[in-house]
Design a protein around this motif. Structure first.
Motif, PDB file in Angstrom:
ATOM      1  N   ASP A   1     -19.438  48.290  23.348  1.00 16.79           N
ATOM      2  CA  ASP A   1     -18.672  49.513  23.134  1.00 16.79           C
ATOM      3  C   ASP A   1     -18.274  49.603  21.662  1.00 16.79           C
ATOM      4  O   ASP A   1     -18.603  48.735  20.856  1.00 16.79           O
ATOM      5  CB  ASP A   1     -17.450  49.551  24.056  1.00 16.79           C
ATOM      6  CG  ASP A   1     -16.500  48.400  23.798  1.00 16.79           C
ATOM      7  OD1 ASP A   1     -16.458  47.909  22.650  1.00 16.79           O
ATOM      8  OD2 ASP A   1     -15.805  47.977  24.736  1.00 16.79           O
ATOM      9  N   ALA A   2     -17.548  50.670  21.335  1.00 17.95           N
ATOM     10  CA  ALA A   2     -17.240  50.912  19.920  1.00 17.95           C
ATOM     11  C   ALA A   2     -16.460  49.753  19.297  1.00 17.95           C
ATOM     12  O   ALA A   2     -16.691  49.386  18.148  1.00 17.95           O
ATOM     13  CB  ALA A   2     -16.451  52.206  19.778  1.00 17.95           C
ATOM     14  N   GLY A   3     -15.541  49.165  20.063  1.00 17.63           N
ATOM     15  CA  GLY A   3     -14.735  48.069  19.527  1.00 17.63           C
ATOM     16  C   GLY A   3     -15.592  46.877  19.177  1.00 17.63           C
ATOM     17  O   GLY A   3     -15.475  46.288  18.099  1.00 17.63           O
ATOM     18  N   ALA A   4     -16.498  46.513  20.108  1.00 17.10           N
ATOM     19  CA  ALA A   4     -17.364  45.369  19.858  1.00 17.10           C
ATOM     20  C   ALA A   4     -18.340  45.687  18.722  1.00 17.10           C
ATOM     21  O   ALA A   4     -18.610  44.849  17.862  1.00 17.10           O
ATOM     22  CB  ALA A   4     -18.120  45.000  21.127  1.00 17.10           C
TER      23      ALA A   4
ATOM     24  N   ALA B   1     -17.854  47.444  16.179  1.00 17.77           N
ATOM     25  CA  ALA B   1     -17.173  47.371  14.887  1.00 17.77           C
ATOM     26  C   ALA B   1     -17.114  45.935  14.371  1.00 17.77           C
ATOM     27  O   ALA B   1     -16.892  45.698  13.188  1.00 17.77           O
ATOM     28  CB  ALA B   1     -15.776  47.959  14.987  1.00 17.77           C
ATOM     29  N   GLU B   2     -17.315  44.961  15.274  1.00 23.00           N
ATOM     30  CA  GLU B   2     -17.284  43.562  14.830  1.00 23.00           C
ATOM     31  C   GLU B   2     -18.567  43.172  14.096  1.00 23.00           C
ATOM     32  O   GLU B   2     -18.601  42.196  13.366  1.00 23.00           O
ATOM     33  CB  GLU B   2     -17.072  42.628  16.030  1.00 23.00           C
ATOM     34  CG  GLU B   2     -15.684  42.741  16.629  1.00 23.00           C
ATOM     35  CD  GLU B   2     -15.533  41.916  17.898  1.00 23.00           C
ATOM     36  OE1 GLU B   2     -16.297  40.948  18.082  1.00 23.00           O
ATOM     37  OE2 GLU B   2     -14.638  42.245  18.698  1.00 23.00           O
TER      38      GLU B   2
ATOM     39  N   THR C   1     -20.982  43.669  11.218  1.00 20.54           N
ATOM     40  CA  THR C   1     -20.964  44.344   9.932  1.00 20.54           C
ATOM     41  C   THR C   1     -22.329  44.320   9.258  1.00 20.54           C
ATOM     42  O   THR C   1     -22.622  45.180   8.456  1.00 20.54           O
ATOM     43  CB  THR C   1     -19.929  43.705   8.990  1.00 20.54           C
ATOM     44  OG1 THR C   1     -20.112  42.291   9.042  1.00 20.54           O
ATOM     45  CG2 THR C   1     -18.526  44.049   9.423  1.00 20.54           C
TER      46      THR C   1
ATOM     47  N   GLN D   1     -19.577  58.282  22.625  1.00 22.18           N
ATOM     48  CA  GLN D   1     -18.287  57.717  23.045  1.00 22.18           C
ATOM     49  C   GLN D   1     -17.562  58.664  24.002  1.00 22.18           C
ATOM     50  O   GLN D   1     -16.904  58.226  24.944  1.00 22.18           O
ATOM     51  CB  GLN D   1     -17.399  57.454  21.821  1.00 22.18           C
ATOM     52  CG  GLN D   1     -17.930  56.409  20.867  1.00 22.18           C
ATOM     53  CD  GLN D   1     -18.025  55.053  21.510  1.00 22.18           C
ATOM     54  OE1 GLN D   1     -17.197  54.689  22.334  1.00 22.18           O
ATOM     55  NE2 GLN D   1     -19.059  54.307  21.169  1.00 22.18           N
TER      56      GLN D   1
END
Lengths: 434, 306
Positions: free
Chosen positions: A249-252, A254-255, A257, A409
């Protein structure tokens, strides 16, 4: 008293410097300062810096100040430099170059005068970095295409079907779901912003007859397809995968880079999207951890349909209009693309070299990861592709891309349907040309 | 040396030692900086907000109010305003309450108070930095510290940055954690309250809580007003946390206003549009500040009035 001593010492030093200049003719040659910048991974930074140092050693009168960034930061910096007419002498551009045409100093005159050597670069490869009227904007850093890097051991452990040469997005999703179910990791790692290339550029090109559709039309003046619903199945698939946990998902996301901390590399996912020049780097990293990666083609819409494959220039090096030493900058670019010693340092990390001799020299000493990359590009080159394809992006694509990822999303959150997301994406993209 | 040149020299010296000259010379670096890096850019951004200026292509044509009209049709813009308001409304009061609480505890006369006060100020020193934002990102990551603590306590993991409604709270928490500068101002204000008030209240048998609400809060209210205004303004301008930790996601759930402006200006190449957004933000902030000032006469206690 002290002050006077200092000034005497300084005067002496200056005289000595002048004398030295006379003694050593090399020093008298005009000192040229060039500024250069690129984006990429740490691996690329290290290799490029080493190549620059080699060039400075060979050409003591040239000093190159270099800067390197991640992709997003590079373009932020570039835009501010464009605004202040201070673009680096030598700079890297990808498929989004149409936005920066004003700042590119074409290489044609240097090719004519022999400063830039293109004798070993095929016509087709030169064409990847030409304008439609044949102006040579830069020299390509390498030939490139997309693929799916995966860990076969994880597929086998989960009992998922291994990718084939013409596997489909349905196969991709089924494999990812199976892996998530069995191993509790992401079936597929995040494609990051490349999910736009996968779900829009590639997915549209894979539908219909060969060359019938493209996301944008060939001359970048409008859309290349009419029915927004052609986008919907991919959006639906992506949302389903996020909801079932087989895609981050978006949170993961973002990890992650860069490619070096992708979930495939960290062992938290079984496959990921790569530009193939990235493959040797992650292959080596995983090899050190005792895992062997493989490279599969981009999935298709139907097994007997178009591949949607695009063999393209990964990026190119250009001379800037703002440069005071355009010829020296062009000479460096020529060396960078054609010199075998230089490319032995660079190791095709930017893509498969366009220069035949360089390619042959590198292929002879290829590492396992590179060999897989070479074989893969050879295989993809054999796929049927349309006579003309458009791999460039119009200015304004960034916003369409961000909105597209955001609509996915919203589908995940249940705010809109995949069909609505498709309509909105189409409307956003069409608005670029209004 | 003739008389004229001496007079000239004296005149020069007088001019040089004049209070006004000295003042202007000392203020010159600031004035220079303000004019070059604030005043001129402000004027330029006002002009650009009526153009389609973009950094990449350098063209700027006047297009009237088109940018402003487009703003109000822009879904992303609407969402970023709502999210920013949520961020401000939740984070500022929490931060002030926390700052006041710590300041109150640290005004007691005990040893080590100075040390603790300095310690609690540290988060504000490193405050807006990238490094802290990165630490925060790790703390709340899927496998970060907070989730391992939750798992060890037998609870379920929380997907902080994956949930669009939840993602803003770590950012709010980070803002609250940086309460140092408000705390210092509160601490200074608390010391100004005459101890005779408290002594009188004690003789009348007031409890600690009564003393706090009847003496401390009213006497401190001008300071609270100051902190409220300053923190509200700076909360509206928050950028780093959202940029580094979440990049605005998921589903624009943490797309704070300043980040949206940045994206429009530098990522999507719509500098004119971004300038228009900045001016809208200025208006929103001015209105909110004005409201705070207008309502302040109902709750700010001024000793001169009594």
């Amino acid at each position: 008293m002290k002050k006077r001593t200092v000034s005497i010492v300084m005067a002496a030093a200056m005289t000595a410097g002048l004398l030295a200049g006379h003694v050593m003719p090399v020093m008298a040659e005009e000192q040229i300062n060039l500024r250069m910048a690129w984006w990429g991974s740490q691996d690329r930074h290290d290799k490029t810096v080493a190549a620059i140092e080699l060039y400075e050693e060979l050409n003591p009168n040239v000093h190159i100040e270099y800067e390197f960034y991640s992709f997003d930061d590079y373009f932020t910096k570039l835009k501010t430099l464009v605004a202040s007419d201070e673009v680096w002498d030598i700079f890297q551009l990808g498929g989004n170059f149409p936005m920066y045409l004003d700042k590119i100093y074409p290489l044609d005159e240097f090719i004519e005068s022999g400063v830039v050597d293109v004798s070993k670069i095929s016509e087709a490869n030169l064409k990847t970095t030409q304008e439609t009227d044949g102006t040579q904007l830069g020299l390509t850093n390498g030939i490139n295409t997309y693929g799916i890097a995966y860990d076969p051991a994880m597929f086998e452990e989960a009992g998922a079907a291994l990718p084939t040469e013409n596997w489909t997005w349905d196969d991709y999703k089924a494999a990812a779901d199976k892996i998530t179910e069995e191993l509790g990791i992401f079936g597929s790692s995040t494609f990051l912003s490349s999910d736009f290339i996968a779900g829009c550029s590639t997915y549209i090109g894979q539908q219909g007859d060969l060359g019938q559709y493209g996301f944008f039309n060939l001359d970048l003046t409008g859309m290349g397809f009419d029915d927004p619903q052609m986008l919907a199945p991919f959006i639906q698939m992506r949302a389903d995968m996020i909801n079932s946990g087989s895609y981050p998902d978006a949170g993961a996301s973002a990890e992650v880079t860069n490619i070096e901390n992708d979930f495939l590399v960290t062992g938290e996912a079984a496959m990921t999207w790569v530009a193939v020049n990235q493959f040797p780097t992650i292959y080596n990293v995983c090899k050190d951890m005792g895992r062997t990666l493989a490279l599969a083609t981009v999935p298709r819409v139907t097994a007997d349909g178009n591949s949607g494959a695009m063999i393209q220039s990964s990026q190119m090096l250009c001379v800037s209009q703002d440069s005071e030493n355009k010829e020296a900058a062009a000479a460096f670019i020529s060396w960078f693309e054609n010199d075998i010693d230089c490319n032995n340092i660079l190791q095709a990390e930017r893509g498969i070299p366009a220069n035949e001799d360089v390619r042959a020299a590198l292929a002879a000493t290829a590492t396992e990861g590179q060999q897989i990359m070479y074989d893969y590009v050879d295989m993809v080159s054999g796929f049927k592709v349309p006579d003309e394809i458009n791999v460039l992006s119009p200015s304004g694509q960034d916003e369409v891309q961000d909105n597209y990822l955001n609509y996915i999303q919203q589908v995940v959150a249940g705010e809109i349907t995949a069909e609505e997301a498709a309509e909105k994406t189409y409307a956003d993209a069409a608005a670029i040309f209004e | 040396m003739n008389g004229a040149s001496t007079a000239k020299a004296q005149g020069f010296r007088r001019f040089w030692n004049n209070d006004n000259t000295v003042g202007h010379v000392f203020a010159a670096p600031f004035i220079f900086g303000f004019v070059c890096f604030s005043l001129i850019p402000i004027c330029m951004s006002f002009y650009y907000s009526f153009t389609d200026y973009s950094l990449g292509t350098k063209s700027a044509e006047l297009i009237g109010f088109k940018n402003f009209i487009e703003l109000f049709q822009d879904e992303v813009f609407g969402k970023s305003i709502l999210k920013t308001l949520q961020y401000v409304v939740v984070s500022v009061p929490l931060k002030l309450i926390f700052a006041l609480l710590v300041a109150f505890i640290l005004t007691r006369k005990s040893r080590m108070v100075t040390l603790y006060r300095s310690l609690y100020y540290v988060p504000s020193l490193v405050g807006g930095s990238i490094a802290v934002a990165l630490v925060w990102k790790q703390l709340f990551a899927r496998k970060g510290l907070f989730n391992s603590v939750l798992v060890n306590m037998g609870l379920n993991k929380i997907n902080w940055f994956g949930d669009q409604n939840l993602a803003i709270y770590p950012l709010i928490l980070m803002a609250v954690w940086q309460f140092g500068s408000s705390m210092i101002i509160f601490a200074a204000g608390l010391k100004e309250i005459p101890s005779t008030y408290y002594e009188a209240a004690e003789i009348d048998g007031a409890s600690g809580i009564q003393k706090f609400f009847k003496i401390t809060l009213p006497c401190l209210s001008p300071i609270i007003l100051y902190n409220l205004v300053m923190q509200t303004i700076s909360a509206f301008m928050t950028f780093t946390q959202a940029f580094v930790i979440t990049g605005g996601g998921p589903n624009n759930g943490t797309l704070l206003y300043a980040l949206n402006v940045y994206n429009q200006a530098f990522k999507y190449n719509k500098m004119g549009y971004a300038c228009a957004m900045s001016w809208v933000m200025l208006m929103i902030m001015s209105i909110i500040t004005l409201i705070i000032f207008r309502t302040s006469r109902f709750w700010v206690f001024s000793e001169s009035e009594t």
